[in-house]
Scaffold this motif. Structure first.
Motif, PDB file in Angstrom:
ATOM      1  N   ARG A  52       0.712  -1.278  -0.070  1.00  0.00           N
ATOM      2  CA  ARG A  52       0.072   0.141  -0.007  1.00  0.00           C
ATOM      3  C   ARG A  52       0.949   1.322   0.045  1.00  0.00           C
ATOM      4  NH1 ARG A  52      -3.197  -3.932   1.110  1.00  0.00           N
ATOM      5  NH2 ARG A  52      -5.309  -4.071   1.266  1.00  0.00           N
ATOM      6  N   LEU A  53       1.900   1.125   0.700  1.00  0.00           N
ATOM      7  CA  LEU A  53       2.899   2.495   0.746  1.00  0.00           C
ATOM      8  C   LEU A  53       3.579   2.587  -0.629  1.00  0.00           C
ATOM      9  CD1 LEU A  53       4.398   2.185   4.395  1.00  0.00           C
ATOM     10  CD2 LEU A  53       2.870   3.997   3.372  1.00  0.00           C
ATOM     11  N   GLN A  54       3.723   1.524  -1.298  1.00  0.00           N
ATOM     12  CA  GLN A  54       4.435   1.404  -2.505  1.00  0.00           C
ATOM     13  C   GLN A  54       3.462   2.310  -3.524  1.00  0.00           C
ATOM     14  OE1 GLN A  54       5.411  -2.488  -3.424  1.00  0.00           O
ATOM     15  NE2 GLN A  54       7.611  -2.508  -2.916  1.00  0.00           N
ATOM     16  N   GLN A  55       2.216   1.773  -3.568  1.00  0.00           N
ATOM     17  CA  GLN A  55       1.411   2.456  -4.228  1.00  0.00           C
ATOM     18  C   GLN A  55       1.100   4.096  -4.022  1.00  0.00           C
ATOM     19  OE1 GLN A  55      -2.078  -0.516  -3.935  1.00  0.00           O
ATOM     20  NE2 GLN A  55      -1.960  -0.349  -5.998  1.00  0.00           N
ATOM     21  N   LEU A  56       0.940   4.387  -2.759  1.00  0.00           N
ATOM     22  CA  LEU A  56       0.692   5.689  -2.293  1.00  0.00           C
ATOM     23  C   LEU A  56       1.848   6.377  -2.843  1.00  0.00           C
ATOM     24  CD1 LEU A  56      -0.795   5.246   1.185  1.00  0.00           C
ATOM     25  CD2 LEU A  56      -2.019   6.291  -0.589  1.00  0.00           C
ATOM     26  N   HIS A  57       3.080   6.064  -2.361  1.00  0.00           N
ATOM     27  CA  HIS A  57       4.216   6.673  -2.961  1.00  0.00           C
ATOM     28  C   HIS A  57       4.190   7.179  -4.575  1.00  0.00           C
ATOM     29  CE1 HIS A  57       8.569   6.886  -3.200  1.00  0.00           C
ATOM     30  NE2 HIS A  57       8.383   8.042  -2.428  1.00  0.00           N
ATOM     31  N   PHE A  58       3.655   6.154  -5.172  1.00  0.00           N
ATOM     32  CA  PHE A  58       3.845   6.152  -6.837  1.00  0.00           C
ATOM     33  C   PHE A  58       2.873   7.072  -7.072  1.00  0.00           C
ATOM     34  CE2 PHE A  58       2.122   5.164 -10.761  1.00  0.00           C
ATOM     35  CZ  PHE A  58       3.137   4.903 -11.583  1.00  0.00           C
ATOM     36  N   VAL A  59       1.674   7.062  -6.517  1.00  0.00           N
ATOM     37  CA  VAL A  59       0.556   8.019  -7.065  1.00  0.00           C
ATOM     38  C   VAL A  59       1.090   9.491  -6.509  1.00  0.00           C
ATOM     39  CG1 VAL A  59      -1.827   8.689  -6.474  1.00  0.00           C
ATOM     40  CG2 VAL A  59      -1.460   6.492  -7.037  1.00  0.00           C
ATOM     41  N   ARG A  60       1.507   9.428  -5.178  1.00  0.00           N
ATOM     42  CA  ARG A  60       1.981  10.880  -4.756  1.00  0.00           C
ATOM     43  C   ARG A  60       3.068  11.686  -5.754  1.00  0.00           C
ATOM     44  NH1 ARG A  60       6.226  13.317  -1.343  1.00  0.00           N
ATOM     45  NH2 ARG A  60       7.149  11.551  -2.367  1.00  0.00           N
ATOM     46  N   ASN A  61       3.746  10.498  -5.974  1.00  0.00           N
ATOM     47  CA  ASN A  61       4.909  11.021  -6.964  1.00  0.00           C
ATOM     48  C   ASN A  61       4.478  11.620  -8.403  1.00  0.00           C
ATOM     49  OD1 ASN A  61       6.904  11.058  -4.895  1.00  0.00           O
ATOM     50  ND2 ASN A  61       7.844   9.099  -5.868  1.00  0.00           N
ATOM     51  N   ARG A  62       3.621  11.081  -9.051  1.00  0.00           N
ATOM     52  CA  ARG A  62       3.087  11.177 -10.518  1.00  0.00           C
ATOM     53  C   ARG A  62       2.289  12.447 -10.085  1.00  0.00           C
ATOM     54  NH1 ARG A  62       5.770   7.516 -10.605  1.00  0.00           N
ATOM     55  NH2 ARG A  62       7.132   8.987 -11.193  1.00  0.00           N
ATOM     56  N   ALA A  63       1.240  12.622  -9.002  1.00  0.00           N
ATOM     57  CA  ALA A  63       0.654  13.887  -9.060  1.00  0.00           C
ATOM     58  C   ALA A  63       1.576  15.020  -8.695  1.00  0.00           C
ATOM     59  CB  ALA A  63      -0.231  13.633  -7.884  1.00  0.00           C
ATOM     60  N   ALA A  64       2.591  14.856  -7.742  1.00  0.00           N
ATOM     61  CA  ALA A  64       3.289  15.932  -7.452  1.00  0.00           C
ATOM     62  C   ALA A  64       4.267  16.357  -8.491  1.00  0.00           C
ATOM     63  CB  ALA A  64       4.227  15.565  -6.172  1.00  0.00           C
ATOM     64  N   HIS A  65       4.595  15.543  -9.595  1.00  0.00           N
ATOM     65  CA  HIS A  65       5.245  16.074 -10.773  1.00  0.00           C
ATOM     66  C   HIS A  65       4.320  16.320 -11.667  1.00  0.00           C
ATOM     67  CE1 HIS A  65       8.609  13.641  -8.593  1.00  0.00           C
ATOM     68  NE2 HIS A  65       8.930  14.775  -8.536  1.00  0.00           N
ATOM     69  N   HIS A  66       3.144  16.424 -11.760  1.00  0.00           N
ATOM     70  CA  HIS A  66       2.165  16.960 -12.604  1.00  0.00           C
ATOM     71  C   HIS A  66       2.037  15.665 -13.736  1.00  0.00           C
ATOM     72  CE1 HIS A  66       1.627  20.556 -10.349  1.00  0.00           C
ATOM     73  NE2 HIS A  66       2.842  20.621 -10.536  1.00  0.00           N
ATOM     74  N   GLU A  67       2.260  14.445 -13.657  1.00  0.00           N
ATOM     75  CA  GLU A  67       2.258  13.586 -14.514  1.00  0.00           C
ATOM     76  C   GLU A  67       0.737  13.104 -14.522  1.00  0.00           C
ATOM     77  OE1 GLU A  67       5.256  10.549 -13.845  1.00  0.00           O
ATOM     78  OE2 GLU A  67       6.648  12.137 -13.838  1.00  0.00           O
ATOM     79  N   PRO A  68       0.204  12.503 -15.622  1.00  0.00           N
ATOM     80  CA  PRO A  68      -1.174  12.057 -15.610  1.00  0.00           C
ATOM     81  C   PRO A  68      -1.379  10.868 -14.642  1.00  0.00           C
ATOM     82  CG  PRO A  68      -0.036  11.469 -17.485  1.00  0.00           C
ATOM     83  CD  PRO A  68       0.858  12.255 -17.001  1.00  0.00           C
ATOM     84  N   ILE A  69      -2.639  10.883 -13.874  1.00  0.00           N
ATOM     85  CA  ILE A  69      -2.812   9.853 -13.125  1.00  0.00           C
ATOM     86  C   ILE A  69      -4.368   9.466 -13.205  1.00  0.00           C
ATOM     87  CG2 ILE A  69      -1.394  10.477 -11.241  1.00  0.00           C
ATOM     88  CD1 ILE A  69      -3.516  11.764  -9.775  1.00  0.00           C
ATOM     89  N   HIS A  70      -4.865  10.166 -14.292  1.00  0.00           N
ATOM     90  CA  HIS A  70      -6.455  10.019 -14.618  1.00  0.00           C
ATOM     91  C   HIS A  70      -6.776   8.589 -14.970  1.00  0.00           C
ATOM     92  CE1 HIS A  70      -4.824  11.465 -18.497  1.00  0.00           C
ATOM     93  NE2 HIS A  70      -5.540  10.399 -18.997  1.00  0.00           N
ATOM     94  N   ALA A  71      -5.820   7.959 -15.519  1.00  0.00           N
ATOM     95  CA  ALA A  71      -6.184   6.629 -16.134  1.00  0.00           C
ATOM     96  C   ALA A  71      -6.173   5.562 -14.908  1.00  0.00           C
ATOM     97  CB  ALA A  71      -5.091   6.042 -17.161  1.00  0.00           C
ATOM     98  N   ARG A  72      -5.700   5.846 -13.819  1.00  0.00           N
ATOM     99  CA  ARG A  72      -5.407   5.041 -12.596  1.00  0.00           C
ATOM    100  C   ARG A  72      -6.894   4.669 -11.750  1.00  0.00           C
ATOM    101  NH1 ARG A  72      -0.852   3.665 -10.368  1.00  0.00           N
ATOM    102  NH2 ARG A  72      -2.104   3.349  -8.492  1.00  0.00           N
ATOM    103  N   ASP A  73      -6.997   3.600 -11.241  1.00  0.00           N
ATOM    104  CA  ASP A  73      -8.109   3.496 -10.406  1.00  0.00           C
ATOM    105  C   ASP A  73      -8.022   4.481  -9.011  1.00  0.00           C
ATOM    106  OD1 ASP A  73     -10.299   2.695  -8.646  1.00  0.00           O
ATOM    107  OD2 ASP A  73      -9.878   0.404  -9.164  1.00  0.00           O
ATOM    108  N   LEU A  74      -8.596   5.567  -9.241  1.00  0.00           N
ATOM    109  CA  LEU A  74      -8.019   6.479  -7.985  1.00  0.00           C
ATOM    110  C   LEU A  74      -8.875   6.122  -6.829  1.00  0.00           C
ATOM    111  CD1 LEU A  74      -7.344   9.630 -10.012  1.00  0.00           C
ATOM    112  CD2 LEU A  74      -5.969   8.192  -8.784  1.00  0.00           C
TER     113      LEU A  74
END
Length: 112
Positions: A52-74
């Protein structure tokens, strides 16, 4: 002073503390107690906390770097975050569920 040092540690620091390489040095003697409401088996708990921490870290990093996350199951990412929080403190999880606006944002987004 000590509180300031801890407060300034990045999310990656905390995320990597639960890696398998620290199983015997950190998880078994101490860190497992930080998630008292997680899975009963300590090894399963460590694996699930790590995942879970790996997933959170990944999503947080994508969002923080303004990379697309809209295709993920948010919604799933959000649910995992809340579940992990509940393993630490059910009261904190309840508070977060009651105060988050992410569910409403996700319901309002256009289908795509």
């Amino acid at each position: 002073m000590h509180g300031r040092v801890i407060a300034e540690l990045g999310f990656g620091f905390w995320r990597y503390l639960v890696e398998s390489r620290y199983l015997t040095a950190l998880w078994t003697p101490a860190l497992h107690r930080g998630f008292p409401h997680g899975p009963a088996d300590s090894l399963t708990r460590q694996r699930e906390v790590r995942r879970r921490l790996q997933q959170l870290h990944f999503v947080r990093n994508r969002a923080a770097h303004h990379e697309p996350i809209h295709a993920r199951d948010l919604q799933r990412d959000h649910d995992y975050a809340l579940e992990l929080l509940g393993w630490i403190s059910p009261h904190a999880e309840s508070w977060a569920r009651d105060t988050t606006s992410l569910r409403a944002v996700l319901r309002a987004r256009p289908d795509g």
